[in-house]
Scaffold this motif. Structure first.
Motif, PDB file in Angstrom:
ATOM      1  N   LEU A   3      -6.123  -2.526  -8.032  1.00  0.00           N
ATOM      2  CA  LEU A   3      -6.264  -1.066  -8.018  1.00  0.00           C
ATOM      3  C   LEU A   3      -7.083  -0.687  -9.236  1.00  0.00           C
ATOM      4  O   LEU A   3      -7.043  -1.369 -10.249  1.00  0.00           O
ATOM      5  CB  LEU A   3      -4.906  -0.375  -8.153  1.00  0.00           C
ATOM      6  N   GLN A  34       0.711   7.468  -7.644  1.00  0.00           N
ATOM      7  CA  GLN A  34       0.187   8.812  -7.390  1.00  0.00           C
ATOM      8  C   GLN A  34      -1.074   8.839  -6.536  1.00  0.00           C
ATOM      9  O   GLN A  34      -2.103   9.369  -6.932  1.00  0.00           O
ATOM     10  CB  GLN A  34      -0.045   9.511  -8.721  1.00  0.00           C
ATOM     11  N   GLY A  35      -1.000   8.207  -5.375  1.00  0.00           N
ATOM     12  CA  GLY A  35      -2.092   8.303  -4.415  1.00  0.00           C
ATOM     13  C   GLY A  35      -3.205   7.290  -4.567  1.00  0.00           C
ATOM     14  O   GLY A  35      -4.143   7.292  -3.782  1.00  0.00           O
ATOM     15  N   MET A  36      -3.142   6.413  -5.560  1.00  0.00           N
ATOM     16  CA  MET A  36      -4.164   5.377  -5.669  1.00  0.00           C
ATOM     17  C   MET A  36      -4.079   4.451  -4.464  1.00  0.00           C
ATOM     18  O   MET A  36      -3.036   4.329  -3.832  1.00  0.00           O
ATOM     19  CB  MET A  36      -3.962   4.555  -6.962  1.00  0.00           C
ATOM     20  N   GLN A  37      -5.186   3.810  -4.140  1.00  0.00           N
ATOM     21  CA  GLN A  37      -5.214   2.899  -3.011  1.00  0.00           C
ATOM     22  C   GLN A  37      -5.712   1.534  -3.454  1.00  0.00           C
ATOM     23  O   GLN A  37      -6.418   1.416  -4.457  1.00  0.00           O
ATOM     24  CB  GLN A  37      -6.123   3.438  -1.918  1.00  0.00           C
ATOM     25  N   ASP A  45      -7.942   2.614 -11.797  1.00  0.00           N
ATOM     26  CA  ASP A  45      -7.598   3.963 -12.221  1.00  0.00           C
ATOM     27  C   ASP A  45      -8.610   4.390 -13.267  1.00  0.00           C
ATOM     28  O   ASP A  45      -8.593   3.902 -14.398  1.00  0.00           O
ATOM     29  CB  ASP A  45      -6.184   3.999 -12.791  1.00  0.00           C
ATOM     30  N   SER A  86       0.825  -1.204   0.000  1.00  0.00           N
ATOM     31  CA  SER A  86       0.000   0.000   0.000  1.00  0.00           C
ATOM     32  C   SER A  86       0.864   1.259   0.000  1.00  0.00           C
ATOM     33  O   SER A  86       0.576   2.225  -0.717  1.00  0.00           O
ATOM     34  CB  SER A  86      -0.931  -0.010   1.212  1.00  0.00           C
ATOM     35  N   LYS A  87       1.955   1.256   0.767  1.00  0.00           N
ATOM     36  CA  LYS A  87       2.886   2.398   0.779  1.00  0.00           C
ATOM     37  C   LYS A  87       3.496   2.610  -0.602  1.00  0.00           C
ATOM     38  O   LYS A  87       3.571   3.732  -1.099  1.00  0.00           O
ATOM     39  CB  LYS A  87       4.008   2.162   1.791  1.00  0.00           C
ATOM     40  N   ASN A  88       3.955   1.520  -1.208  1.00  0.00           N
ATOM     41  CA  ASN A  88       4.569   1.623  -2.539  1.00  0.00           C
ATOM     42  C   ASN A  88       3.564   2.083  -3.580  1.00  0.00           C
ATOM     43  O   ASN A  88       3.900   2.856  -4.473  1.00  0.00           O
ATOM     44  CB  ASN A  88       5.182   0.286  -2.954  1.00  0.00           C
ATOM     45  N   ILE A  89       2.350   1.613  -3.473  1.00  0.00           N
ATOM     46  CA  ILE A  89       1.300   1.995  -4.424  1.00  0.00           C
ATOM     47  C   ILE A  89       1.017   3.486  -4.320  1.00  0.00           C
ATOM     48  O   ILE A  89       0.906   4.181  -5.332  1.00  0.00           O
ATOM     49  CB  ILE A  89       0.031   1.161  -4.190  1.00  0.00           C
ATOM     50  N   SER A  90       0.893   3.988  -3.098  1.00  0.00           N
ATOM     51  CA  SER A  90       0.636   5.418  -2.907  1.00  0.00           C
ATOM     52  C   SER A  90       1.734   6.265  -3.534  1.00  0.00           C
ATOM     53  O   SER A  90       1.477   7.319  -4.102  1.00  0.00           O
ATOM     54  CB  SER A  90       0.513   5.750  -1.425  1.00  0.00           C
ATOM     55  N   LYS A  91       2.972   5.777  -3.449  1.00  0.00           N
ATOM     56  CA  LYS A  91       4.117   6.509  -4.002  1.00  0.00           C
ATOM     57  C   LYS A  91       4.202   6.322  -5.520  1.00  0.00           C
ATOM     58  O   LYS A  91       4.295   7.290  -6.266  1.00  0.00           O
ATOM     59  CB  LYS A  91       5.406   6.016  -3.339  1.00  0.00           C
TER      60      LYS A  91
END
Length: 82
Positions: A74, A23-26, A76, A15-20
């Motif tokens: 995820l 661009q903020g996706m969860q 988008d 989740s941390k890597n995804i946010s980075k």
């Protein structure tokens, strides 16, 4: 709309890597636990085969041989990621 799919042993780190990286996706879907990376990979391959819109995310390195694996997706809806 693009769908991303991945597997991991650590949903918090993913989740941390995804946010980075995305661009903020969860994470919008979590599935598991799977007993092995092979089982999780088979789930991911099954899901990719069922949908033309799924883009795989490379998994993080394994944490431990005995740790469970999880699948996640995820969504988008509008940006031009990838």
């Amino acid at each position: 709309m693009k769908m991303f799919i991945g597997i991991t042993q650590d949903l918090q780190e993913a989740s941390k890597n995804i946010s980075k990286d995305f661009q903020g996706m969860q994470i919008c879907t979590e599935l598991g636990p799977f007993i092995s990376s092979s089982d999780a990979s088979q789930w991911m391959e099954f899901m990719i085969a069922r949908s033309e819109n799924m883009i795989p995310i490379l998994p993080l390195p394994a944490i431990s041989q005995g740790s469970a694996w999880y699948g996640y997706t995820l969504e988008d809806a509008g940006s031009d990621i990838l």
